[in-house]
Design an enzyme around this catalytic site. Structure first.
Site, PDB file in Angstrom:
ATOM      1  N   TYR A  59       0.825  -1.201   0.000  1.00 52.55           N
ATOM      2  CA  TYR A  59       0.000   0.000   0.000  1.00 52.55           C
ATOM      3  C   TYR A  59       0.864   1.259   0.000  1.00 52.55           C
ATOM      4  O   TYR A  59       1.799   1.388   0.792  1.00 52.55           O
ATOM      5  CB  TYR A  59      -0.924   0.036   1.234  1.00 52.55           C
ATOM      6  CG  TYR A  59      -1.698   1.334   1.329  1.00 52.55           C
ATOM      7  CD1 TYR A  59      -2.760   1.582   0.463  1.00 52.55           C
ATOM      8  CD2 TYR A  59      -1.353   2.314   2.243  1.00 52.55           C
ATOM      9  CE1 TYR A  59      -3.459   2.773   0.514  1.00 52.55           C
ATOM     10  CE2 TYR A  59      -2.054   3.506   2.311  1.00 52.55           C
ATOM     11  CZ  TYR A  59      -3.103   3.734   1.440  1.00 52.55           C
ATOM     12  OH  TYR A  59      -3.782   4.916   1.489  1.00 52.55           O
ATOM     13  N   HIS A  89      -4.194  16.290  -3.626  1.00 49.38           N
ATOM     14  CA  HIS A  89      -4.600  16.521  -2.243  1.00 49.38           C
ATOM     15  C   HIS A  89      -4.483  17.992  -1.836  1.00 49.38           C
ATOM     16  O   HIS A  89      -4.835  18.342  -0.706  1.00 49.38           O
ATOM     17  CB  HIS A  89      -3.766  15.645  -1.297  1.00 49.38           C
ATOM     18  CG  HIS A  89      -4.206  14.205  -1.290  1.00 49.38           C
ATOM     19  ND1 HIS A  89      -4.313  13.451  -2.438  1.00 49.38           N
ATOM     20  CD2 HIS A  89      -4.570  13.383  -0.271  1.00 49.38           C
ATOM     21  CE1 HIS A  89      -4.716  12.238  -2.124  1.00 49.38           C
ATOM     22  NE2 HIS A  89      -4.889  12.166  -0.814  1.00 49.38           N
ATOM     23  N   ASN A 201       0.665  11.919   5.133  1.00 46.81           N
ATOM     24  CA  ASN A 201      -0.001  11.049   6.095  1.00 46.81           C
ATOM     25  C   ASN A 201       0.575  11.365   7.467  1.00 46.81           C
ATOM     26  O   ASN A 201       1.737  11.069   7.736  1.00 46.81           O
ATOM     27  CB  ASN A 201       0.281   9.598   5.724  1.00 46.81           C
ATOM     28  CG  ASN A 201      -0.939   8.715   5.798  1.00 46.81           C
ATOM     29  OD1 ASN A 201      -0.813   7.508   5.877  1.00 46.81           O
ATOM     30  ND2 ASN A 201      -2.116   9.284   5.771  1.00 46.81           N
ATOM     31  N   TYR A 286     -18.279  33.284  44.487  1.00 44.63           N
ATOM     32  CA  TYR A 286     -17.438  32.199  43.993  1.00 44.63           C
ATOM     33  C   TYR A 286     -16.360  32.681  43.021  1.00 44.63           C
ATOM     34  O   TYR A 286     -15.265  32.120  42.970  1.00 44.63           O
ATOM     35  CB  TYR A 286     -18.288  31.143  43.282  1.00 44.63           C
ATOM     36  CG  TYR A 286     -19.173  30.308  44.160  1.00 44.63           C
ATOM     37  CD1 TYR A 286     -19.177  30.456  45.545  1.00 44.63           C
ATOM     38  CD2 TYR A 286     -20.004  29.338  43.612  1.00 44.63           C
ATOM     39  CE1 TYR A 286     -19.991  29.680  46.347  1.00 44.63           C
ATOM     40  CE2 TYR A 286     -20.825  28.556  44.405  1.00 44.63           C
ATOM     41  CZ  TYR A 286     -20.819  28.731  45.778  1.00 44.63           C
ATOM     42  OH  TYR A 286     -21.627  27.967  46.561  1.00 44.63           O
ATOM     43  N   ARG A 289     -13.721  33.698  45.514  1.00 46.20           N
ATOM     44  CA  ARG A 289     -13.355  32.713  46.526  1.00 46.20           C
ATOM     45  C   ARG A 289     -12.851  31.410  45.911  1.00 46.20           C
ATOM     46  O   ARG A 289     -11.968  30.748  46.466  1.00 46.20           O
ATOM     47  CB  ARG A 289     -14.586  32.451  47.388  1.00 46.20           C
ATOM     48  CG  ARG A 289     -14.320  31.552  48.540  1.00 46.20           C
ATOM     49  CD  ARG A 289     -15.487  31.287  49.469  1.00 46.20           C
ATOM     50  NE  ARG A 289     -16.783  31.755  49.093  1.00 46.20           N
ATOM     51  CZ  ARG A 289     -17.904  31.069  49.308  1.00 46.20           C
ATOM     52  NH1 ARG A 289     -17.848  29.865  49.847  1.00 46.20           N
ATOM     53  NH2 ARG A 289     -19.076  31.569  48.981  1.00 46.20           N
ATOM     54  N   PHE A 338      -2.268   7.637  11.762  1.00 46.85           N
ATOM     55  CA  PHE A 338      -2.656   8.936  11.212  1.00 46.85           C
ATOM     56  C   PHE A 338      -3.947   9.468  11.829  1.00 46.85           C
ATOM     57  O   PHE A 338      -4.306  10.626  11.627  1.00 46.85           O
ATOM     58  CB  PHE A 338      -2.848   8.829   9.687  1.00 46.85           C
ATOM     59  CG  PHE A 338      -3.716   7.663   9.290  1.00 46.85           C
ATOM     60  CD1 PHE A 338      -5.076   7.650   9.550  1.00 46.85           C
ATOM     61  CD2 PHE A 338      -3.152   6.561   8.662  1.00 46.85           C
ATOM     62  CE1 PHE A 338      -5.868   6.578   9.202  1.00 46.85           C
ATOM     63  CE2 PHE A 338      -3.948   5.471   8.307  1.00 46.85           C
ATOM     64  CZ  PHE A 338      -5.313   5.480   8.578  1.00 46.85           C
ATOM     65  N   GLU A 423     -12.725   5.538   4.842  1.00 42.95           N
ATOM     66  CA  GLU A 423     -12.277   6.282   6.022  1.00 42.95           C
ATOM     67  C   GLU A 423     -13.531   6.754   6.749  1.00 42.95           C
ATOM     68  O   GLU A 423     -13.962   7.896   6.620  1.00 42.95           O
ATOM     69  CB  GLU A 423     -11.361   7.424   5.582  1.00 42.95           C
ATOM     70  CG  GLU A 423     -10.109   6.869   4.909  1.00 42.95           C
ATOM     71  CD  GLU A 423      -9.419   7.817   3.949  1.00 42.95           C
ATOM     72  OE1 GLU A 423      -9.829   8.992   3.890  1.00 42.95           O
ATOM     73  OE2 GLU A 423      -8.475   7.384   3.268  1.00 42.95           O
TER      74      GLU A 423
END
Length: 520
Positions: A59, A89, A201, A286, A289, A338, A423
């Site tokens: 791959y 990409h 990646n 608060y 404090r 990844f 994915e």
């Protein structure tokens, strides 16, 4: 450009510290790799080169990507495969990432590849370092990553600039990368098998964005401790709730440390001494404090985030991974490092802390302008009605605190399947980390408004003096933001106070007081 007086920093992959990341982000260093990295990189690269020359499908080496992983690629097309991967990409949109974020991306990607589990050549790592050392900033659009299969789009834009086909950000302007590389004598990188995939990646963008948020948070958090102490004294609150014994019996470390910081900031205040007797109030609100309990929990949260991000900055997060042993044995294993879920959850945790720091500060501003609680003039102005004082400055703080509530919604609980359902669960870490910047801007503005309001409160208590540390803070605020005996144009004051918070000047002023907690 990298400054001429930049220090040399040697990166030991897997051992980068938070202080080194801070230096990298600021751009005042040049980078080199520890000598031990070279042989490790070469050994892993040889495994990939052998796989590329073989016939077995691997791959990302001789197959397509994602849903196209079953498509075999011929040997003569392997280099084109990697170049096409980067081009296809580069689909990011939006404003460019800040230079400090891109610098951390370049450095952490180089360090990750140099751990010798990615199978890239030394030339790839050295290309990343050369671009960093030349002070070049690849143009990387901020949006387009879902934080799984790596930060694909932003890392592709970064990589395309190294190939001479993308763009660099020069003085805020987009410039062709090739010309900028040539100006600095850097040859465009030519990819070989798996190298494009290894470069895109990974979680380096989401991690760098989260680190940017963490490093900024450190400064804003310390400023909020200071502004909270200033408000406490302006409202003539009690320092009893900061007694060390209270916090010791609970045992929460951040709470113990922040209580100590408040005690030291308030030590010696004549304002405090003036109302130790004859004050009919039993307890403070608060927002005064419970500051150690709230801010201490936020400190502990940020330290958890620090630990996660430091691990991730040193991690190997691409795929597939190469395991090359000194005895010549090796393996290539496909996995899912990844997936940026650790970063996503850490960013969400930090978002909650940022929102809380701003939320309790907004409550202190509301307390200061409420005469029934603070016992200061209404809206911190001597002639209320004719003057509105801090009425609408508080409205701004409330608006920002409310925005942070929406932004603090966990990004990690969302997921949209991508790549034709290959994915099918993603982290949304990149947005989760990116939104921290806006939240920090909001909180820094709230803290700035609190500094102005508390400083104005001091004006009504004169001639009494606060502690030496807080009087220094008051004087620093007054350098650029005058007192308000009557209404005036306040937006510039808020802008100055915001800069004071974000610059670190405020915290540097009282750093020697001790007890001011930092992350590293």
């Amino acid at each position: 450009m990298t400054p001429s007086n930049a220090q040399s920093l040697t990166l030991t992959p897997g051992q980068i510290t938070l202080d080194q990341l801070r230096q990298i982000r600021n751009g005042n260093v040049t980078l080199s790799l520890h000598a031990s990295s070279a042989e490790i990189i070469r050994r892993a690269a040889a495994v990939v080169q052998k796989a590329a020359a073989g016939d077995a499908p691997v791959y990302g080496v001789n197959t397509g990507f994602g849903k196209l992983a079953s498509t075999r690629i011929s040997k003569e097309d392997l280099a084109t495969l990697q170049f096409n991967l980067i081009r296809s990409h580069c689909v990011g949109v939006g404003a460019p990432l800040q230079p400090g974020v891109v610098r951390m991306m370049l450095a952490t990607k180089a360090a990750s590849l140099a751990r010798g589990h990615s199978g890239v050549r030394e030339e790839v790592v050295q290309s990343l370092l050369a671009v960093f050392n030349a002070g070049l900033i690849p143009y990387v659009p901020a949006q387009g990553s879902v934080g799984a299969s790596g930060d694909l789009a932003p890392l592709a834009h970064m990589t395309l600039a190294l190939l001479g086909e993308g763009e660099m950000l020069v003085d805020g302007q987009r410039k062709p990368a090739l010309a900028e590389l040539q100006k600095h004598g850097i040859a465009p990188l030519v990819l070989q098998a798996k190298e494009g995939l290894a470069l895109i990646n990974g979680t380096q963008t989401s991690t760098a964005l989260a680190l940017e948020g963490l490093l900024r948070y450190e400064i804003v958090f310390a400023a909020a401790i200071i502004s909270g102490a200033l408000s406490l004294d302006a409202a003539r609150g009690s320092d009893g709730p900061f007694d060390a014994r209270i916090h010791a019996v609970r045992g929460q470390p951040g709470q113990i440390e922040t209580a100590a910081a408040y005690r030291q900031l308030l030590a010696g205040s004549a304002i405090r001494a003036s109302h130790q007797e004859g004050d009919e109030r039993v307890q403070d609100p608060y927002c005064l404090r419970c500051q150690p309990q709230v801010m201490g929990a936020c400190l502990d949260q940020s330290r958890y985030v620090r630990d996660v991000l430091l691990r991730e900055a040193n991690a190997v997060t691409d795929n597939p991974l190469v395991f090359a042993n000194a005895d010549g044995s090796s393996a290539m294993v496909s996995g899912g490092n990844f997936h940026a879920e650790p970063v996503a959850l850490a960013a969400d945790a930090l978002a909650c802390a940022i929102a809380e720091v701003g939320a309790i500060a907004e409550r202190r501003i509301a307390m200061l302008i409420d005469t029934s609680v603070s016992r200061l003039p209404a809206f911190l102005t001597a002639n209320a009605g004719l003057n509105s004082g801090f009425m609408i400055a508080h409205v701004t703080a409330a608006a920002l605190a409310s925005e942070n509530k929406s932004l603090a919604h966990p990004a990690s609980v969302d997921s949209l399947p991508t790549s034709a359902n290959q994915e099918d669960h993603v982290s949304m870490a990149t947005f989760g980390a990116r939104r921290l910047g806006q939240m920090l801007d909001n909180t820094a503005h709230i803290i700035g408004i609190e500094l102005l309001a508390a400083s104005q409160g001091f004006e009504f208590l004169r001639p009494l003096q606060s502690s030496a540390a807080l009087e220094q803070v008051h004087a620093l605020v007054r350098k650029t933001c005058p007192a308000m005996p009557t209404d005036h144009y306040m937006a510039p004051d808020i802008a100055h106070a915001f800069e004071l918070v974000g610059s670190g000047e405020l915290t540097a002023l009282v750093q020697d007081v001790g007890g001011l907690v930092v992350l590293s």
